[in-house]
Write a protein that holds these residues in place. Structure first.
Motif, PDB file in Angstrom:
ATOM      1  N   CYS A  40       0.819  -1.207   0.000  1.00 58.87           N
ATOM      2  CA  CYS A  40       0.000   0.000   0.000  1.00 58.87           C
ATOM      3  C   CYS A  40       0.851   1.255   0.000  1.00 58.87           C
ATOM      4  O   CYS A  40       1.946   1.263   0.579  1.00 58.87           O
ATOM      5  CB  CYS A  40      -0.917   0.018   1.224  1.00 58.87           C
ATOM      6  N   ALA A  41       0.327   2.297  -0.628  1.00 54.26           N
ATOM      7  CA  ALA A  41       0.996   3.593  -0.642  1.00 54.26           C
ATOM      8  C   ALA A  41      -0.055   4.679  -0.526  1.00 54.26           C
ATOM      9  O   ALA A  41      -1.073   4.647  -1.221  1.00 54.26           O
ATOM     10  CB  ALA A  41       1.800   3.771  -1.919  1.00 54.26           C
ATOM     11  N   VAL A  42       0.195   5.629   0.359  1.00 50.51           N
ATOM     12  CA  VAL A  42      -0.697   6.772   0.548  1.00 50.51           C
ATOM     13  C   VAL A  42       0.065   8.029   0.168  1.00 50.51           C
ATOM     14  O   VAL A  42       1.177   8.245   0.643  1.00 50.51           O
ATOM     15  CB  VAL A  42      -1.182   6.870   2.012  1.00 50.51           C
ATOM     16  N   ASP A  43      -0.538   8.822  -0.686  1.00 48.54           N
ATOM     17  CA  ASP A  43       0.018  10.117  -1.067  1.00 48.54           C
ATOM     18  C   ASP A  43      -0.923  11.175  -0.495  1.00 48.54           C
ATOM     19  O   ASP A  43      -1.995  11.415  -1.053  1.00 48.54           O
ATOM     20  CB  ASP A  43       0.107  10.219  -2.587  1.00 48.54           C
ATOM     21  N   ALA A  44      -0.543  11.736   0.634  1.00 49.94           N
ATOM     22  CA  ALA A  44      -1.414  12.691   1.314  1.00 49.94           C
ATOM     23  C   ALA A  44      -0.645  13.957   1.646  1.00 49.94           C
ATOM     24  O   ALA A  44       0.486  13.880   2.124  1.00 49.94           O
ATOM     25  CB  ALA A  44      -1.983  12.083   2.588  1.00 49.94           C
ATOM     26  N   GLU A  45      -1.281  15.078   1.392  1.00 49.27           N
ATOM     27  CA  GLU A  45      -0.688  16.330   1.837  1.00 49.27           C
ATOM     28  C   GLU A  45      -0.753  16.344   3.349  1.00 49.27           C
ATOM     29  O   GLU A  45      -1.747  15.962   3.942  1.00 49.27           O
ATOM     30  CB  GLU A  45      -1.426  17.513   1.229  1.00 49.27           C
ATOM     31  N   GLY A  46       0.311  16.764   3.959  1.00 49.61           N
ATOM     32  CA  GLY A  46       0.381  16.723   5.416  1.00 49.61           C
ATOM     33  C   GLY A  46       1.404  15.713   5.875  1.00 49.61           C
ATOM     34  O   GLY A  46       1.694  15.603   7.051  1.00 49.61           O
ATOM     35  N   GLY A  47       1.953  14.931   4.921  1.00 53.09           N
ATOM     36  CA  GLY A  47       3.014  13.980   5.234  1.00 53.09           C
ATOM     37  C   GLY A  47       2.605  12.962   6.266  1.00 53.09           C
ATOM     38  O   GLY A  47       1.478  12.485   6.278  1.00 53.09           O
ATOM     39  N   PRO A  48       3.518  12.618   7.196  1.00 51.10           N
ATOM     40  CA  PRO A  48       3.236  11.567   8.160  1.00 51.10           C
ATOM     41  C   PRO A  48       2.106  11.917   9.135  1.00 51.10           C
ATOM     42  O   PRO A  48       1.557  11.046   9.775  1.00 51.10           O
ATOM     43  CB  PRO A  48       4.555  11.381   8.910  1.00 51.10           C
ATOM     44  N   ASP A  49       1.768  13.197   9.250  1.00 54.01           N
ATOM     45  CA  ASP A  49       0.689  13.589  10.168  1.00 54.01           C
ATOM     46  C   ASP A  49      -0.678  13.541   9.490  1.00 54.01           C
ATOM     47  O   ASP A  49      -1.674  13.968  10.069  1.00 54.01           O
ATOM     48  CB  ASP A  49       0.946  15.006  10.707  1.00 54.01           C
ATOM     49  N   ALA A  50      -0.746  13.051   8.259  1.00 54.80           N
ATOM     50  CA  ALA A  50      -2.009  12.986   7.529  1.00 54.80           C
ATOM     51  C   ALA A  50      -2.950  11.980   8.199  1.00 54.80           C
ATOM     52  O   ALA A  50      -2.562  11.224   9.079  1.00 54.80           O
ATOM     53  CB  ALA A  50      -1.752  12.591   6.081  1.00 54.80           C
ATOM     54  N   ASP A  51      -4.185  11.958   7.733  1.00 58.53           N
ATOM     55  CA  ASP A  51      -5.220  11.092   8.297  1.00 58.53           C
ATOM     56  C   ASP A  51      -4.879   9.608   8.211  1.00 58.53           C
ATOM     57  O   ASP A  51      -5.346   8.816   9.017  1.00 58.53           O
ATOM     58  CB  ASP A  51      -6.544  11.287   7.541  1.00 58.53           C
ATOM     59  N   LEU A  52      -4.091   9.233   7.215  1.00 57.74           N
ATOM     60  CA  LEU A  52      -3.904   7.820   6.910  1.00 57.74           C
ATOM     61  C   LEU A  52      -2.476   7.585   6.431  1.00 57.74           C
ATOM     62  O   LEU A  52      -1.958   8.341   5.618  1.00 57.74           O
ATOM     63  CB  LEU A  52      -4.898   7.434   5.805  1.00 57.74           C
ATOM     64  N   GLY A  53      -1.863   6.516   6.916  1.00 58.47           N
ATOM     65  CA  GLY A  53      -0.521   6.142   6.468  1.00 58.47           C
ATOM     66  C   GLY A  53      -0.555   4.817   5.721  1.00 58.47           C
ATOM     67  O   GLY A  53      -1.583   4.138   5.674  1.00 58.47           O
ATOM     68  N   ASP A  54       0.578   4.448   5.135  1.00 56.95           N
ATOM     69  CA  ASP A  54       0.673   3.209   4.357  1.00 56.95           C
ATOM     70  C   ASP A  54       0.267   1.984   5.169  1.00 56.95           C
ATOM     71  O   ASP A  54      -0.510   1.140   4.709  1.00 56.95           O
ATOM     72  CB  ASP A  54       2.101   3.012   3.841  1.00 56.95           C
ATOM     73  N   ASP A  55       0.805   1.858   6.377  1.00 55.06           N
ATOM     74  CA  ASP A  55       0.522   0.678   7.209  1.00 55.06           C
ATOM     75  C   ASP A  55      -0.947   0.625   7.621  1.00 55.06           C
ATOM     76  O   ASP A  55      -1.561  -0.452   7.632  1.00 55.06           O
ATOM     77  CB  ASP A  55       1.409   0.660   8.450  1.00 55.06           C
ATOM     78  N   ALA A  56      -1.514   1.779   7.960  1.00 50.67           N
ATOM     79  CA  ALA A  56      -2.926   1.812   8.361  1.00 50.67           C
ATOM     80  C   ALA A  56      -3.820   1.430   7.185  1.00 50.67           C
ATOM     81  O   ALA A  56      -4.793   0.685   7.348  1.00 50.67           O
ATOM     82  CB  ALA A  56      -3.300   3.198   8.883  1.00 50.67           C
ATOM     83  N   LEU A  57      -3.493   1.923   5.985  1.00 49.32           N
ATOM     84  CA  LEU A  57      -4.280   1.567   4.799  1.00 49.32           C
ATOM     85  C   LEU A  57      -4.191   0.073   4.533  1.00 49.32           C
ATOM     86  O   LEU A  57      -5.199  -0.589   4.290  1.00 49.32           O
ATOM     87  CB  LEU A  57      -3.802   2.360   3.579  1.00 49.32           C
ATOM     88  N   CYS A  58      -2.986  -0.482   4.593  1.00 48.20           N
ATOM     89  CA  CYS A  58      -2.820  -1.923   4.346  1.00 48.20           C
ATOM     90  C   CYS A  58      -3.551  -2.760   5.391  1.00 48.20           C
ATOM     91  O   CYS A  58      -4.178  -3.763   5.063  1.00 48.20           O
ATOM     92  CB  CYS A  58      -1.342  -2.290   4.319  1.00 48.20           C
ATOM     93  N   GLY A  59      -3.466  -2.352   6.631  1.00 48.47           N
ATOM     94  CA  GLY A  59      -4.165  -3.088   7.684  1.00 48.47           C
ATOM     95  C   GLY A  59      -5.662  -3.085   7.483  1.00 48.47           C
ATOM     96  O   GLY A  59      -6.321  -4.124   7.616  1.00 48.47           O
ATOM     97  N   ARG A  60      -6.209  -1.936   7.159  1.00 46.12           N
ATOM     98  CA  ARG A  60      -7.657  -1.833   6.959  1.00 46.12           C
ATOM     99  C   ARG A  60      -8.071  -2.600   5.699  1.00 46.12           C
ATOM    100  O   ARG A  60      -9.064  -3.315   5.696  1.00 46.12           O
ATOM    101  CB  ARG A  60      -8.048  -0.350   6.865  1.00 46.12           C
TER     102      ARG A  60
END
Length: 167
Positions: A40-60
């Protein structure tokens, strides 16, 4: 009486083979999948403090797909360079998400989109086109867990149906 028993065994084995052939996907790409591995890869403005990270997306995504596949192949999140990625029994699911401001509105709304692609090492046939249509949500606040789960469920249901049709 002894001739009937071998005939019954032959008939039972032919019935089993016919049932398996009928259940097998016509696409070689989905045949004999032992596991579904997610990257999984998340491209979010806000960097690591964004709503969702790679690991959280993969887990969900792994939890949603596991629920949809209750009796199907195992689903697991993989790390880059995991040896299972190249295993012919692995169906690789690449999940991509973006979270961006909804440009042009200036009202603080954001757009969340999630898409997935499939890859398989050593597959006889290529991945099907347009298997899983991307999903998008307009957000006025944080990305809520229930909204993420709904989007992932809509995204992954066609894949679950394809995998249920295979042995």
């Amino acid at each position: 009486m002894m001739r009937i028993r071998p005939a019954l065994l032959l008939a039972a084995s032919l019935f089993t083979l016919a049932t398996e052939a009928a259940a097998m996907s016509p696409l070689p790409f989905f045949q004999r999948v032992e596991r579904v591995g997610l990257l999984c890869a998340v491209d979010a403005e806000g960097g690591p403090d964004a709503d969702l990270g790679d690991d959280a997306l993969c887990g969900r995504a792994a939890a949603v797909l596991s629920g949809l596949l209750a009796s199907g192949p195992a689903v697991t999140a993989l790390a880059p360079n995991d040896a299972r990625i190249a295993d012919p029994g692995t169906l690789l699911l690449l999940v991509h998400a973006t979270l961006r401001p909804d440009d042009g509105q200036g009202d603080g709304k954001r757009l969340f989109s999630v898409a997935a692609t499939l890859q398989r090492s050593g597959s006889v046939g290529g991945a099907p086109f347009f298997m899983m249509p991307p999903q998008a949500l307009a957000l006025s606040g944080k990305l809520e867990e229930s909204l993420l789960e709904q989007a992932l469920r809509r995204l992954l249901t066609p894949l679950a149906k394809a995998l249920h049709a295979t042995p």
